[in-house]
Design an enzyme around this catalytic site. Structure first.
Site, PDB file in Angstrom:
ATOM      1  N   ARG A  46       0.845  -1.203   0.000  1.00 54.42           N
ATOM      2  CA  ARG A  46       0.000   0.000   0.000  1.00 54.42           C
ATOM      3  C   ARG A  46       0.876   1.247   0.000  1.00 54.42           C
ATOM      4  NH1 ARG A  46      -1.857   1.415   4.586  1.00 54.42           N
ATOM      5  NH2 ARG A  46      -2.709  -0.602   5.193  1.00 54.42           N
ATOM      6  N   TYR A  98     -15.038  16.861 -15.588  1.00 50.58           N
ATOM      7  CA  TYR A  98     -15.552  15.494 -15.627  1.00 50.58           C
ATOM      8  C   TYR A  98     -16.647  15.324 -14.559  1.00 50.58           C
ATOM      9  CZ  TYR A  98     -15.783  10.547 -14.641  1.00 50.58           C
ATOM     10  OH  TYR A  98     -16.254   9.293 -14.392  1.00 50.58           O
ATOM     11  N   ASP A 169      -6.313  18.890 -14.520  1.00 49.20           N
ATOM     12  CA  ASP A 169      -6.635  17.540 -14.974  1.00 49.20           C
ATOM     13  C   ASP A 169      -6.261  17.486 -16.457  1.00 49.20           C
ATOM     14  OD1 ASP A 169      -7.839  15.277 -16.065  1.00 49.20           O
ATOM     15  OD2 ASP A 169      -9.497  15.314 -14.641  1.00 49.20           O
ATOM     16  N   LYS A 194      -7.371   6.217 -19.344  1.00 49.00           N
ATOM     17  CA  LYS A 194      -7.628   6.683 -20.696  1.00 49.00           C
ATOM     18  C   LYS A 194      -6.385   6.505 -21.571  1.00 49.00           C
ATOM     19  CE  LYS A 194     -11.506   7.419 -18.896  1.00 49.00           C
ATOM     20  NZ  LYS A 194     -11.683   8.325 -17.817  1.00 49.00           N
TER      21      LYS A 194
HETATM   22  C1  LIG Z   1     -11.113  14.219 -17.533  1.00 42.38           C
HETATM   23  C2  LIG Z   1     -11.325  13.086 -16.579  1.00 42.38           C
HETATM   24  N1  LIG Z   1     -10.819  13.163 -15.340  1.00 42.38           N
HETATM   25  C3  LIG Z   1     -10.979  12.172 -14.438  1.00 42.38           C
HETATM   26  C4  LIG Z   1     -11.696  11.027 -14.749  1.00 42.38           C
HETATM   27  C5  LIG Z   1     -11.877   9.956 -13.715  1.00 42.38           C
HETATM   28  O1  LIG Z   1     -11.084   8.858 -14.007  1.00 42.38           O
HETATM   29  P1  LIG Z   1     -11.411   7.335 -13.617  1.00 42.38           P
HETATM   30  O2  LIG Z   1     -12.628   6.941 -14.383  1.00 42.38           O
HETATM   31  O3  LIG Z   1     -10.179   6.615 -14.015  1.00 42.38           O
HETATM   32  O4  LIG Z   1     -11.658   7.299 -12.146  1.00 42.38           O
HETATM   33  C6  LIG Z   1     -12.238  10.898 -16.033  1.00 42.38           C
HETATM   34  C7  LIG Z   1     -13.023   9.696 -16.374  1.00 42.38           C
HETATM   35  O5  LIG Z   1     -13.735   9.650 -17.361  1.00 42.38           O
HETATM   36  C8  LIG Z   1     -12.058  11.952 -16.962  1.00 42.38           C
HETATM   37  O6  LIG Z   1     -12.563  11.886 -18.211  1.00 42.38           O
END
Ligand SMILES: Cc1ncc(COP(=O)(O)O)c(C=O)c1O
Length: 381
Positions: A46, A98, A169, A194
């Site tokens: 962890r 998101y 992000d 992604k």
């Molecule tokens: C721009 C963005 N940030 C964060 C996330 C969250 O990621 P996760 O689905 O891996 O938890 C996503 C998921 O679609 C995203 O598109």
């Protein structure tokens, strides 16, 4: 080493003495210690695991950063960063982020006594008016799902003068196309589910930063809350990264061809893609990123075409959430990725019911365009 070479040769070299060209998967939750007083680098997975450490070093190297941390999901990475804030703090965020991030902000901030302000346009936002409780700016650029571009340099300059942290992000771009730390940001967050992993097979998250103090805090919070990336998924993430530049170049050239095709189609009201010359983010995107990515959105003209028939007749675009895998996907943000936004807020910021988001894959672009064309034809009223 340049980016593509680092993507392949970065991270840890095989330290087992066996000459493996891929760093091994250490499926061990715990590691024996040699003596009772001095502990080795790895004690309990962890806290730290060799396979995870390898991919973390690789990700940091790719971004020219001091540190990277890998998490079980992108939301675990975002949540980890939100642990930095406490009662009385305020966060500014751009108006389309998101949906999962918004779910966190609109539900859990209040319980933690953290407030927030939605900023419609950081490019014109007057930072002179911010109150001392503002501790951070959280932004996505290009944003999800409207692909709006925010000037990271401007926001970072204004924020820095006031001691405000800038968190970006960077999921849509990855460090291949955009490096927010070089533009002045403090922490970069990724859903590595992604493009980094790239094959729609694992969930993963990353944070990348220079600052030792912030890094130690994030590491402590991550060890405390436990949302780490498993050794097996760390291996898959590192494997995915080896082809990241190749994949992203193809995602992007396909996305541009499709954006151009959609712009000329009568079934489409408007296309949102910063790589299109007429797009309002086009110029700014060229100044701060070296590419436009593989995601685009468009407004479907429902008066003349039936949206359900269109979507259901696509062969190569899977109807589902997510992006960044080799295959093309299509979704309706208002009822899927961004359903956590209240209806009124969706309307206000432009996440309309007829907005469709494409995550363009790396298939042959002509097949993708043919597929869209035939589905539009079937959907004509
Ligand atoms: C721009 C963005 N940030 C964060 C996330 C969250 O990621 P996760 O689905 O891996 O938890 C996503 C998921 O679609 C995203 O598109």
């Amino acid at each position: 080493m340049r980016y593509q070479t680092t993507a392949i040769h970065g991270g840890r070299g095989d330290d087992s003495g066996k000459g493996a060209v891929n760093y091994p998967i250490y499926l061990s939750s715990t590691f024996q210690q040699d003596n009772m007083t001095e502990f080795k680098e790895f004690v309990y997975s962890r806290g730290n695991n060799p396979t995870r450490a390898s991919v973390e070093e690789l990700v940091a190297d790719l971004e020219g950063a001091e540190h990277a941390l890998a998490y079980a999901t992108g939301m675990a990475a975002t949540s980890n960063v939100f642990e930095l804030f406490q009662k009385g703090d305020k966060i500014l965020l751009n108006n389309n982020v998101y949906g999962g991030t918004w779910r966190f902000v609109s539900n859990l901030f209040q319980r933690r006594g953290i407030s927030y302000e939605i900023v419609d346009d950081f490019n014109t936002y007057d930072f002179a008016g911010v109150t001392p409780d503002v501790k951070a700016v959280f932004l996505e650029t290009p944003s999800n799902p409207l692909l709006e571009v925010t000037d990271i340099r401007r926001v970072s300059r204004e924020a820095k003068e006031r001691g405000i942290l800038v968190i970006v992000d960077n999921t849509f771009m990855t460090s291949y196309f955009q490096r927010p730390l070089e533009l002045g940001a403090d922490i970069v967050v990724y859903s590595a589910t992604k493009y980094y992993a790239g094959h729609s097979d694992i969930l993963a998250g990353l944070t990348v930063l220079h600052d030792d103090e912030l890094y130690n805090k994030l590491r402590f919070f991550r060890n405390t809350t436990g949302g780490v990336l498993s050794p097996f998924d760390s291996f898959l993430l590192q494997r995915g990264i080896k082809t990241l530049p190749l994949r992203l170049d193809k995602h992007q050239s396909n996305a541009l061809s499709i954006a151009q095709f959609l712009s000329d189609h009568e079934a489409v009201e408007q296309v949102f893609y910063p790589g299109l010359k007429g797009d309002k983010g086009y110029e700014l995107q060229r100044k701060q990123a070296s590419g436009d990515g593989g995601v685009l959105s468009f407004l479907f003209r429902e008066k003349a075409y039936d949206m359900e028939t269109f979507v259901e007749n696509l062969h190569f675009f899977g109807f589902t959430v997510s992006l960044g895998g080799v295959e093309s996907l299509i979704c309706r943000p208002a009822t899927m990725t961004h359903e956590s936004y209240a209806k009124e807020l969706q309307e206000k910021i432009g996440i309309r019911q007829n907005l469709l988001r494409l995550a363009v894959g790396i298939e042959d672009s002509e097949d993708l365009i043919e597929d869209l064309r035939q589905a539009f034809e079937k959907a004509k009223k």
